[in-house]
Design a protein around this motif. Sequence first.
Motif, PDB file in Angstrom:
ATOM      1  N   VAL A 168       0.841  -1.197   0.000  1.00 25.71           N
ATOM      2  CA  VAL A 168       0.000   0.000   0.000  1.00 25.71           C
ATOM      3  C   VAL A 168       0.881   1.254   0.000  1.00 25.71           C
ATOM      4  O   VAL A 168       1.885   1.311   0.717  1.00 25.71           O
ATOM      5  N   LEU A 169       0.461   2.220  -0.785  1.00 23.92           N
ATOM      6  CA  LEU A 169       1.112   3.528  -0.745  1.00 23.92           C
ATOM      7  C   LEU A 169       0.372   4.359   0.296  1.00 23.92           C
ATOM      8  O   LEU A 169      -0.857   4.369   0.307  1.00 23.92           O
ATOM      9  N   SER A 170       1.099   5.018   1.148  1.00 18.24           N
ATOM     10  CA  SER A 170       0.510   5.892   2.164  1.00 18.24           C
ATOM     11  C   SER A 170      -0.472   5.166   3.078  1.00 18.24           C
ATOM     12  O   SER A 170      -1.671   5.455   3.069  1.00 18.24           O
ATOM     13  N   LEU A 171       0.017   4.213   3.792  1.00 15.93           N
ATOM     14  CA  LEU A 171      -0.837   3.510   4.756  1.00 15.93           C
ATOM     15  C   LEU A 171      -0.693   4.193   6.108  1.00 15.93           C
ATOM     16  O   LEU A 171       0.345   4.131   6.755  1.00 15.93           O
ATOM     17  N   ARG A 172      -1.774   4.852   6.518  1.00 11.37           N
ATOM     18  CA  ARG A 172      -1.703   5.603   7.779  1.00 11.37           C
ATOM     19  C   ARG A 172      -2.215   4.737   8.926  1.00 11.37           C
ATOM     20  O   ARG A 172      -2.968   3.792   8.725  1.00 11.37           O
TER      21      ARG A 172
ATOM     22  N   THR B 296      -5.870   4.622   9.043  1.00 14.36           N
ATOM     23  CA  THR B 296      -6.440   3.679   8.059  1.00 14.36           C
ATOM     24  C   THR B 296      -6.389   2.253   8.620  1.00 14.36           C
ATOM     25  O   THR B 296      -7.344   1.486   8.479  1.00 14.36           O
TER      26      THR B 296
ATOM     27  N   ASN C  17       4.129   0.441   4.434  1.00 11.86           N
ATOM     28  CA  ASN C  17       3.812   0.141   3.036  1.00 11.86           C
ATOM     29  C   ASN C  17       3.276  -1.279   2.849  1.00 11.86           C
ATOM     30  O   ASN C  17       3.050  -1.720   1.740  1.00 11.86           O
TER      31      ASN C  17
ATOM     32  N   ARG D 227      -9.719  -3.107   0.698  1.00 15.64           N
ATOM     33  CA  ARG D 227      -9.175  -2.211  -0.327  1.00 15.64           C
ATOM     34  C   ARG D 227      -9.985  -0.920  -0.401  1.00 15.64           C
ATOM     35  O   ARG D 227      -9.436   0.178  -0.418  1.00 15.64           O
TER      36      ARG D 227
ATOM     37  N   ILE E  99      -9.197   1.321   2.391  1.00 17.12           N
ATOM     38  CA  ILE E  99      -7.886   1.974   2.223  1.00 17.12           C
ATOM     39  C   ILE E  99      -8.011   3.130   1.233  1.00 17.12           C
ATOM     40  O   ILE E  99      -7.536   4.244   1.482  1.00 17.12           O
ATOM     41  N   GLU E 100      -8.676   2.839   0.109  1.00 20.70           N
ATOM     42  CA  GLU E 100      -8.793   3.865  -0.935  1.00 20.70           C
ATOM     43  C   GLU E 100      -9.618   5.065  -0.441  1.00 20.70           C
ATOM     44  O   GLU E 100      -9.308   6.216  -0.746  1.00 20.70           O
TER      45      GLU E 100
ATOM     46  N   ASN F 158      -9.596   6.141   2.385  1.00 24.52           N
ATOM     47  CA  ASN F 158      -8.757   6.909   3.316  1.00 24.52           C
ATOM     48  C   ASN F 158      -7.463   7.404   2.671  1.00 24.52           C
ATOM     49  O   ASN F 158      -6.473   7.669   3.349  1.00 24.52           O
TER      50      ASN F 158
ATOM     51  N   GLY G  19      -5.322   5.906   0.595  1.00 20.66           N
ATOM     52  CA  GLY G  19      -4.243   4.973   0.289  1.00 20.66           C
ATOM     53  C   GLY G  19      -4.392   4.389  -1.107  1.00 20.66           C
ATOM     54  O   GLY G  19      -5.471   4.435  -1.701  1.00 20.66           O
TER      55      GLY G  19
END
Lengths: 250, 803
Positions: free
Chosen positions: B64-68, B71, B208, B232, B235-236, B238, B240
Amino acid sequence: MHHLDPQPPPCESESEPKALIQLRQVVKRYRSAGGEFTALKGISLDIYPGELVGIVGKSGAGKTTLVNMITGIDHPTSGEILVNGVAIHKMNENQLALWRGRTVGVIYQNFQLMPTLSLLNNIMLPMDFCGLWQRRISAERALELLRAVELEDHAYKLPSAISGGQQQRVAIARALANDPPILIADEPTGRLDSVTAETIFQIFIRLVEAGKTLVMVTHDESLACRASRVIHIADGQITGDSRPRGEGEP
Amino acid sequence: MIRPRWYKVLADLWGNRVRSSLVIASIAVGLFAIGIILTLHTILQRDMRSGYAAIHPANMEMSVLSLRTTTLEKVRGVAGVQNAEAARVFNLRAKARSGEWVTITLNAFPDIKNKKINRPKLEEGNWPPHKRQIAIDRYKLDELGCNVGDWLELELPDGSIRTMQVSGVIQDQSIGASGSGGGFFMAPAQGYISADSLGWLGQPEAYNQLYVAVADHAEDEEHIRLVADRVRKTIEKNGGVVLSQSVRASDNHPNSSYTLAISNVLIVLGALVVVLSGFLITNTFQALLVQQVGQIGIMKTIGGRSQQIIAIYLSLIFIFGVLAFALALPLANWASRGLLKFLAGQINMELQEFRPVPAAAFLMLGLALIVPQAAGFLPILNGVRISVQEATSGIRQTGKTSRPSRLEQRLLHLRRAPRPLLVSLRNTFRSKGRLALTLITLSLGGAIFIATFNVRTSIDDYVTRVGKYFLADINLTLERPYHVREIQKSLEALPEVKMVEGWASARAEILRSDNLVADSTTILAPPADSPLVQPILLEGRWVSAGDHNAIAISERFSDILPGIGPGDTLRLRINGQETRWTVVGRFQLVGKSGGYVAYTSFENLNRTVGYANRTNTFRVVASQPGLTLQGQKELGRKIESYLKSQGYNVKEAAAGLTLNENTTTGLDVLTTFLLIMALLTALVGSIGLMGTMSLNVMERTREIGVLRAIGASDGKVIQIVIVEGLLIGIISWALAFLLSFPISKLMSDAVFMALFDASWRSSFTPIGSVIWLAAALLLSAVASILPARNAARLTIREVLAYE
């Protein structure tokens, strides 16, 4: 020597003695790669209870084939064989085995003891197969038979641990295990020295005196002439039937 | 008091201990092999599943890109999710004890102490690692050459060095679970660190990688996919971006294809060994019964009926079977334990406490009681059917005239050969039925032995062939993308470099028609018509210059998109964007052993990801052809230092053959296992060979006496027997050689279907044949000489009276 057989001799009819073994026109042919060979050429023969019959002849004359017919070990190509009133030529191998175990004791030239069994077990084995005796009694009887052939002390030895003469005595004791009326001995003294052979023959005489019928194949004329009856065989035919001791038919 | 007939059974057993031992060994060795095979098969399957489930494996893994952190909390609340953990996964280079810099994947976890998913098992040292400490997975520990307490140097992307202390050695069964990068065997060394070391290593403290365990139906991958879709979307929603996703059932160990391959081999071998044992036992009893014919005759003379005699011998066989079982069971358990330990270490599985497999014991007992009885029944029946006269005289009357066969007639006319050789030749072919049985037994054993070597060679051949997908000498990865022409120009200045290609690569999610992500694939993009890839095409064609969005897919795609082939459209999500590709061909790679792989052209992929002739991955071909691994490594070092001197940051300069080496390492498990199985078969075959030959000679003890009686010296007798043994050995070898071809095909198909989902041409190696020839000759001679010497020691009188 102890009594070999505690049983009394069978009662015989005074007037009409009946043959115990009857052979009628028995022919035996063998086939091999070398061609056909006739070992017995229409033999007819009666053997009576209590006889000690010596069958003599040269090698290849048909002596062993003849006794194999009587024991049911071999089958005739044609003809009839009645033993103790039973037509054994009509029996199959299994019937013959049981019949033989109960009716005929066979003694071989090379003893044919079971090499892995003790002498005692060798004698008990026919009793075990034929089931005529209870297990405890069969052990006592086997010991008694060993005692009769003066080998009681060797009861637990293997056949390989005793001499040839002793092995033959064990073979005789085994032949008597089921108390059969008939004993067949094929060259019983062939592998024994003359002194031991004489011992064996003395046992045979006692057995006949005790009521057994004994047929002995031999090519030892001196031994044969001491039998009550001598049958000569040559080329598969009976060429002579005599009673050297001059006894009449039983 | 035991009845005399049963006493005979025991006396036969004990009276000839050598013969009894041979018979028991013949039965036991077959049971032993079957015991091992079934025990391995059962425990491998069971322990791999349960051992993997015990680590609470992730059911889905997402890059994942930008997993906070926020999230992550939301993902934990998604319906069907039991737990979720985040990690930062990145590659660095570590300095091995050898001085070589090797790639290491670092897995950094925020709450490493309370890790609930993909739980590692501590093997040595301490867990969790504290700040600036590292735990290492045991598999590549040797490659790094470090131990607990040692300091490991790590090279950061900017070229600076950090040193971390090795706090512990662990076993991580989840390596290779995502299927990316070629699975467990191709994965680099793995290090585990606490997230508070990230900053010190120059890494952002952002995650990530997402690991999720589902709440229920963890064995149902379809259900996991549905949950993954919800994850998914969360994530999206939020902010990501999911770069790749893979799902895996809780009982599906990443290396399960290897156990499947091993199990398949075991099943084929098991079936063959059962047949082999059957022949071996039949052969043994045939020999045993021939020796007993005389006694059968005596028993029939004194009143023994067929059923009584059959019962005696079946009882003897029963005891043989029970004794063989008693011998084979503990031996099989002991050997299985050792083999399992070896395999578990190699395929990264966790063995439970060894416990005997009741099914294996029951099967062994059943076979011990049934196979010998079945195998012995016919010889016993034949023995019992012989007339008393034949049995006691030893002369068989067939009732028909037998003409010598053509072979026998030829042997009869051999005049120039020495007499002892003629006797050996005639003896060998005299009893044809017996010879056939002996030859079948020995040939089958030999054929299996030879076949295992052939299968090994087929695997090696396949690995070599697969290597042609990666023909470059050096696989170069730079810290950031550069224009292809720039790097080509720079490197081609080196005289050692012949050619440089820029390759692009990307991870993409494979979309199904229902829009769910089936799995993720690696897309490799060499220049169109690159000479560095020689594919094994199953259908269609390779990607050509001028193709627009054309793609060639590996055979594994058929698992998730059944029936997909040339002309079909493939939907891939790259960096969160859906793209459409036209499949032009399907190629064979490493099947289930690797992940999903697709090839397109550099131009196509670069256009899609918008890099425009830039990449960080280059393939370099050396001027000198046929470089060894060492030579490639040398060149790699030279290129790296050259590029550094030119101001480029090199992430990795790996030797091309390393890939082959890694693939081979994985398959080595299988080939080593095959070798062990070959030795086991050789053991069955050898004992069979020795038993059969020994019994053959024992059977002829009387004949040996006759030979000696007519003047043959001990040496001559032994010579005759050995030559006969050697003849049988040679004939059996020739048959084994021929028979090994179909058996090799059968076994390699079983292996290749399990590993690669495809069959592969059978290869042949002379090694197995040569070893078996030597073994067959040696064993035949040894097995013949011992009983022959014993027979020669007996006096003629003893030998003629032998029973």
